[in-house]
Structures are given as C-alpha cells and as structure tokens.
Scaffold this motif. Structure first.
Motif, PDB file in Angstrom:
ATOM      1  N   PHE A 131      11.532  20.239  10.837  1.00 51.22           N
ATOM      2  CA  PHE A 131      11.629  19.227   9.795  1.00 51.22           C
ATOM      3  C   PHE A 131      11.376  17.819  10.335  1.00 51.22           C
ATOM      4  O   PHE A 131      10.846  16.975   9.634  1.00 51.22           O
ATOM      5  N   LYS A 132      11.741  17.568  11.582  1.00 53.43           N
ATOM      6  CA  LYS A 132      11.456  16.248  12.166  1.00 53.43           C
ATOM      7  C   LYS A 132       9.950  16.061  12.352  1.00 53.43           C
ATOM      8  O   LYS A 132       9.447  14.963  12.190  1.00 53.43           O
ATOM      9  N   GLN A 133       9.233  17.125  12.689  1.00 56.39           N
ATOM     10  CA  GLN A 133       7.779  17.024  12.827  1.00 56.39           C
ATOM     11  C   GLN A 133       7.136  16.711  11.479  1.00 56.39           C
ATOM     12  O   GLN A 133       6.125  16.022  11.423  1.00 56.39           O
ATOM     13  N   SER A 134       7.730  17.215  10.421  1.00 58.56           N
ATOM     14  CA  SER A 134       7.233  16.899   9.084  1.00 58.56           C
ATOM     15  C   SER A 134       7.382  15.402   8.816  1.00 58.56           C
ATOM     16  O   SER A 134       6.501  14.777   8.218  1.00 58.56           O
ATOM     17  N   LEU A 135       8.468  14.821   9.277  1.00 56.02           N
ATOM     18  CA  LEU A 135       8.664  13.385   9.138  1.00 56.02           C
ATOM     19  C   LEU A 135       7.629  12.622   9.963  1.00 56.02           C
ATOM     20  O   LEU A 135       7.059  11.629   9.493  1.00 56.02           O
ATOM     21  N   VAL A 136       7.350  13.080  11.175  1.00 53.18           N
ATOM     22  CA  VAL A 136       6.332  12.435  12.017  1.00 53.18           C
ATOM     23  C   VAL A 136       4.968  12.508  11.328  1.00 53.18           C
ATOM     24  O   VAL A 136       4.222  11.516  11.299  1.00 53.18           O
ATOM     25  N   LEU A 137       4.636  13.661  10.753  1.00 56.72           N
ATOM     26  CA  LEU A 137       3.384  13.808  10.016  1.00 56.72           C
ATOM     27  C   LEU A 137       3.324  12.803   8.867  1.00 56.72           C
ATOM     28  O   LEU A 137       2.295  12.167   8.627  1.00 56.72           O
ATOM     29  N   SER A 138       4.424  12.625   8.179  1.00 59.66           N
ATOM     30  CA  SER A 138       4.488  11.683   7.071  1.00 59.66           C
ATOM     31  C   SER A 138       4.331  10.238   7.559  1.00 59.66           C
ATOM     32  O   SER A 138       3.661   9.423   6.910  1.00 59.66           O
ATOM     33  N   ILE A 139       4.918   9.920   8.700  1.00 50.76           N
ATOM     34  CA  ILE A 139       4.798   8.568   9.254  1.00 50.76           C
ATOM     35  C   ILE A 139       3.335   8.272   9.599  1.00 50.76           C
ATOM     36  O   ILE A 139       2.823   7.182   9.324  1.00 50.76           O
ATOM     37  N   PHE A 140       2.644   9.256  10.174  1.00 51.66           N
ATOM     38  CA  PHE A 140       1.222   9.061  10.467  1.00 51.66           C
ATOM     39  C   PHE A 140       0.408   8.903   9.179  1.00 51.66           C
ATOM     40  O   PHE A 140      -0.550   8.126   9.137  1.00 51.66           O
ATOM     41  N   SER A 141       0.796   9.617   8.130  1.00 52.66           N
ATOM     42  CA  SER A 141       0.119   9.443   6.837  1.00 52.66           C
ATOM     43  C   SER A 141       0.308   8.022   6.319  1.00 52.66           C
ATOM     44  O   SER A 141      -0.642   7.393   5.832  1.00 52.66           O
ATOM     45  N   VAL A 142       1.523   7.511   6.420  1.00 53.59           N
ATOM     46  CA  VAL A 142       1.813   6.146   5.979  1.00 53.59           C
ATOM     47  C   VAL A 142       0.974   5.144   6.770  1.00 53.59           C
ATOM     48  O   VAL A 142       0.372   4.227   6.196  1.00 53.59           O
ATOM     49  N   LEU A 143       0.931   5.311   8.089  1.00 55.86           N
ATOM     50  CA  LEU A 143       0.121   4.409   8.915  1.00 55.86           C
ATOM     51  C   LEU A 143      -1.353   4.479   8.515  1.00 55.86           C
ATOM     52  O   LEU A 143      -2.039   3.452   8.446  1.00 55.86           O
ATOM     53  N   GLY A 144      -1.837   5.676   8.238  1.00 52.88           N
ATOM     54  CA  GLY A 144      -3.214   5.836   7.790  1.00 52.88           C
ATOM     55  C   GLY A 144      -3.467   5.137   6.473  1.00 52.88           C
ATOM     56  O   GLY A 144      -4.513   4.489   6.289  1.00 52.88           O
ATOM     57  N   TYR A 145      -2.521   5.250   5.535  1.00 54.43           N
ATOM     58  CA  TYR A 145      -2.668   4.545   4.258  1.00 54.43           C
ATOM     59  C   TYR A 145      -2.752   3.036   4.476  1.00 54.43           C
ATOM     60  O   TYR A 145      -3.593   2.358   3.886  1.00 54.43           O
ATOM     61  N   LEU A 146      -1.875   2.516   5.313  1.00 59.83           N
ATOM     62  CA  LEU A 146      -1.818   1.068   5.514  1.00 59.83           C
ATOM     63  C   LEU A 146      -3.065   0.542   6.232  1.00 59.83           C
ATOM     64  O   LEU A 146      -3.646  -0.469   5.823  1.00 59.83           O
ATOM     65  N   VAL A 147      -3.485   1.215   7.295  1.00 58.87           N
ATOM     66  CA  VAL A 147      -4.706   0.815   7.989  1.00 58.87           C
ATOM     67  C   VAL A 147      -5.903   0.968   7.046  1.00 58.87           C
ATOM     68  O   VAL A 147      -6.776   0.095   6.971  1.00 58.87           O
ATOM     69  N   GLY A 148      -5.938   2.064   6.299  1.00 60.44           N
ATOM     70  CA  GLY A 148      -7.041   2.318   5.377  1.00 60.44           C
ATOM     71  C   GLY A 148      -7.153   1.280   4.286  1.00 60.44           C
ATOM     72  O   GLY A 148      -8.263   0.856   3.936  1.00 60.44           O
ATOM     73  N   ILE A 149      -6.022   0.837   3.748  1.00 61.59           N
ATOM     74  CA  ILE A 149      -6.091  -0.170   2.685  1.00 61.59           C
ATOM     75  C   ILE A 149      -6.575  -1.500   3.256  1.00 61.59           C
ATOM     76  O   ILE A 149      -7.325  -2.234   2.610  1.00 61.59           O
ATOM     77  N   GLY A 150      -6.195  -1.809   4.496  1.00 57.46           N
ATOM     78  CA  GLY A 150      -6.708  -3.007   5.153  1.00 57.46           C
ATOM     79  C   GLY A 150      -8.213  -2.929   5.370  1.00 57.46           C
ATOM     80  O   GLY A 150      -8.949  -3.889   5.109  1.00 57.46           O
ATOM     81  N   LEU A 151      -8.679  -1.764   5.809  1.00 53.25           N
ATOM     82  CA  LEU A 151     -10.118  -1.577   6.021  1.00 53.25           C
ATOM     83  C   LEU A 151     -10.892  -1.570   4.702  1.00 53.25           C
ATOM     84  O   LEU A 151     -12.043  -2.000   4.650  1.00 53.25           O
ATOM     85  N   THR A 152     -10.268  -1.090   3.645  1.00 52.75           N
ATOM     86  CA  THR A 152     -10.906  -1.128   2.329  1.00 52.75           C
ATOM     87  C   THR A 152     -11.149  -2.573   1.907  1.00 52.75           C
ATOM     88  O   THR A 152     -12.199  -2.904   1.363  1.00 52.75           O
TER      89      THR A 152
END
Length: 184
Positions: free
Chosen positions: A150-171
């Motif tokens: 379950f902690k790895q699921s949280l890590v996966l989610s954190i990477f998704s959040v970082l991807g969203y934030l970097v992606g919106i900046g690049l957009t």
C-alpha cells in the motif's frame, strides 16, 4: 450495551493500509480535478477545453475498461495460479491490453482529428502512450493491492502528482495539452 472493539496489531495494519490507499487515491485525483483541469480551462477557450474533456473522457473509458479488467483478472486468478504452480499469462494479457488501448486511442484521435487539428501530431503520438501508461498504472495498482504494497501505491500516486504538475507547466510553455496526462 455496546461491545468494545479490540484492535490488535493485525487490525491496526488493516487500518493503516486503508489510510495509505485512501491517501494514494485522493492525491492524484485531487491534483487532476483541482489543478490540471482548471488550468487547462484557463489556457484554452471554451470550445477547445470542451473538446479536450471529450477526448480525455474517451481516454478514461479505454483505460478503465482495459486496465481495470486486467487488474481484476490478476486479483481473482493469481491465488489459483499459485496453488496450481502455474506462472500464468498475465504478462501476455498486459501486453495485449496495452496494444489494444493504444490502437483504440489512435483510432479515436484520428476520428476526432478536426477537434485536435492544431496539435494533431503531438496528440496522435502522446495519447496512445497515455493509454498504455494508464493501463499499466491500473494494473500496477491492482498488483500492489494483491501484494499488500500500500505504501508503494502512495509512491506511485506521488509520482503521478509530480507528472501532472510538471506537465501543466510544460503545457503552459509548449501549448501541448496532453503533457500533464502523459507525464503523470
């Protein structure tokens, strides 16, 4: 008279796992709904944003249909395969699911090419990849639940959040609206 519930070490672990899973689910969804979508709505006019929502909606249908089906198969059949000492065909099914999702998304983009005309090349390249990554994400989430990671699921989610934030900046810089979805 109310019964007193005794939470032993195992019960505390279950509660902890539920909390980890809830946080993981909340993080990515909150950033997507409260940051990415509102910012995309600011970057694009009403018609363009409506078209983005249409394409993202179809994208989600494809990912959830294929990804959840693969995850459910893994969750339900894994125990039986282990009992019988069989490796299973999960990897083959995952590869097929990824290929089908990418192809389906490419067909959707081509079908709606007038909607995405200004960014057609970036959309036709990125959205099938987004589909593949979405199916993999859905499958990994099921695998993490199966293995009780379950902690790895949280890590996966954190990477998704970082991807969203970097992606919106690049957009904002590139005007390629698919980047938050691709990088998440």
């Amino acid at each position: 008279m109310a019964r007193k519930i005794n939470i032993s070490g195992g019960g505390k672990k279950v509660i902890s796992n539920v909390i980890w899973n809830m946080i993981a689910s909340f993080l990515a969804t909150a950033v997507l709904q409260l940051c990415v979508h509102p910012l995309l709505a600011k970057f694009y006019d009403d018609v363009a944003y409506g078209n983005i929502l249409l394409i993202v909606g179809i994208l989600n249908v494809i990912i959830l249909t294929i990804g959840n089906a693969l995850g459910d198969i893994r969750l339900t059949e894994d125990g039986e395969y282990k009992c019988e000492g069989v490796i299973g065909d999960f990897n083959i099914l995952l590869i097929m699911g990824c290929a089908i999702s990418a192809l389906a998304m490419a067909v959707v983009v081509i079908s709606y090419k007038d909607i995405v005309a200004s960014n057609f090349i970036s959309v036709i390249v990125s959205l099938p990849l987004v589909c593949v990554f979405g199916v993999l994400h859905s499958y990994l989430s099921a695998l993490f639940r199966l293995k009780l990671f379950f902690k790895q699921s949280l890590v996966l989610s954190i990477f998704s959040v970082l991807g969203y934030l970097v992606g919106i900046g690049l957009t904002y810089i590139t005007d390629i609206w698919t980047l938050p979805f691709l990088l998440s």
